[in-house]
Design a protein around this motif. Structure first.
Motif, mmCIF file in Angstrom:
data_model
loop_
_atom_site.group_PDB
_atom_site.id
_atom_site.type_symbol
_atom_site.label_atom_id
_atom_site.label_comp_id
_atom_site.label_asym_id
_atom_site.label_seq_id
_atom_site.Cartn_x
_atom_site.Cartn_y
_atom_site.Cartn_z
ATOM 1 N N UNK A 149 0.836 -1.203 0.000
ATOM 2 C CA UNK A 149 0.000 0.000 0.000
ATOM 3 C C UNK A 149 0.869 1.250 0.000
ATOM 4 N N UNK A 150 1.848 1.291 0.880
ATOM 5 C CA UNK A 150 2.725 2.455 0.946
ATOM 6 C C UNK A 150 3.525 2.618 -0.340
ATOM 7 N N UNK A 151 3.955 1.494 -0.897
ATOM 8 C CA UNK A 151 4.732 1.545 -2.145
ATOM 9 C C UNK A 151 3.881 2.113 -3.273
ATOM 10 N N UNK A 152 2.638 1.654 -3.375
ATOM 11 C CA UNK A 152 1.766 2.169 -4.431
ATOM 12 C C UNK A 152 1.429 3.641 -4.196
ATOM 13 N N UNK A 153 1.249 4.008 -2.941
ATOM 14 C CA UNK A 153 0.950 5.403 -2.627
ATOM 15 C C UNK A 153 2.112 6.308 -3.035
#
Length: 373
Positions: free
Chosen positions: A127-131
């Motif tokens: 999630x953080x990577x995609x954000x």
């Protein structure tokens, strides 16, 4: 990512052959592996994995966070709080209420909440990577002009097992969307640090599931079918109010103000087993936000669980994990003592979430005004 994996396979195949006696087999193997390598690279370039899971929860939550950065009439403010976590966070912290309370205290702040029910640490990394990767140049510049505070959930059961729920939910679209080659280095590193290599035997079912799902994604099994039948869903808010109470939650009295705080030898052994992999996770999260700069802040959410209470207290004493908002502070537990505020022993109902969010906001208001953050 693909080249090292396939290259390793190639080296193993060549080493296993006997060059003097079987040169034709070596040649054919080289051609076969080379063709396979070209095929895998082609898949990676022209069939990206993300479109295969258009309704992935990771993408929807990350998109909700990105949408908060879209240009509008209001600037982000001096502080931007990025809150990540699992279900305790998504049911306890109301990002909109938190932002409103900070601004009412004359603190120019924005809150981006990208928590997700049931998200283990690998999924939260995704999630953080995609954000972060979804940030455009304008959003990145906005964040650079603000002070980014990365609020990180501390949760005993996920911290002791960063792969919690992968095996039980193997081959679901949700799990396949984050058990991929992109996250494989972290999966291998965290597994080795958390379970040591004896875990290859002790957790062999988990290892088999991960290997099978990585291969499934590597070769894009069912890729076209999922693209054709999948459907894009709207962004998902990181705060999800939980209105109903679990039928299995029937406490005999109010929330205990405290539990025995001294951990047993078994507890300490489990706590210490988390130290190395949590440090590796902290490093990975820091790398994700190094372009915008982010100050880490840790927090726990109040619960009825004695093991979580003891772990939170132990974690709060670590100088590496400061600042730390302890959701088990006695005053906060007293304000949440009414069982009617709870959906179950780990999740708050909306009325409880308002109380918790108020305390969370007050913590940051005091820290900022006293120049502690």
């Amino acid at each position: 990512m693909i080249v090292p994996v396939v290259g390793s396979v190639l080296l193993v195949l060549i080493a296993a052959l006997r060059p003097r006696k079987r040169p034709s087999l070596i040649l054919s193997s080289k051609y076969g592996v080379a063709m396979g390598l070209v095929w895998l690279i082609t898949l990676n370039l022209f069939a990206p994995l993300k479109p295969s899971f258009p309704d992935a929860a990771t993408t929807r939550v990350a998109q909700f966070g990105s949408d908060r950065l879209k240009p509008d009439d209001r600037p982000l403010g001096q502080y931007v709080f990025v809150i990540e976590g699992s279900s305790p966070t998504s049911h306890a912290i109301d990002g909109e209420q938190l932002e409103a309370q900070l601004r009412s205290a004359d603190i120019a702040a924005s809150v981006i909440q990208i928590a997700l029910d049931g998200a283990n640490h690998v999924e939260r990394l995704q999630i953080l990577r995609e954000f972060v990767r979804g940030l455009g140049a304008s959003a990145t510049e906005q964040l650079k002009r603000s002070r980014v505070i990365l609020c990180r959930e501390v949760e005993y059961y996920y911290d002791r097992d960063p792969f919690n729920k992968i095996e039980s939910n193997s081959f679901t679209d949700r799990t396949l969307s984050y058990v991929n080659l992109q996250n494989l280095p972290e999966i291998i590193r965290w597994f080795g640090l958390n379970s040591r290599w004896i875990g290859l035997i002790r957790k062999r079912d988990l290892v088999r599931s991960i290997i099978a799902m990585e291969a499934f994604n590597l070769f894009r099994v069912g890729y076209l079918d999922r693209i054709q039948t999948g459907r894009s869903l709207p962004p998902q808010n990181g705060f999800v109010p939980r209105e109903t109470r679990s039928p299995n939650f029937n406490p005999n009295g109010p929330l205990p103000l405290k539990f025995p705080s001294d951990p047993s030898k078994i507890d300490l052994k489990i706590y210490h087993s988390t130290t190395a992999w949590v440090a590796a996770r902290d490093t990975e999260y820091g790398k994700l936000f190094e372009n915008v700069g982010a100050t880490p802040c840790f927090f726990s959410v109040t619960s009825w669980s004695a093991p979580m209470y003891r772990y939170n207290l132990w974690f709060s004493q670590s100088p590496k994990h400061q600042p730390f908002f302890n959701g088990d502070a006695e005053a906060l537990r007293e304000s949440l003592a009414d069982p009617g505020l709870w959906a179950d022993e780990q999740h708050l109902k909306p009325a409880g979430a308002r109380i918790f969010t108020q305390a969370f906001a007050n913590y940051f208001i005091d820290a900022i005004k006293n120049h502690q953050l």
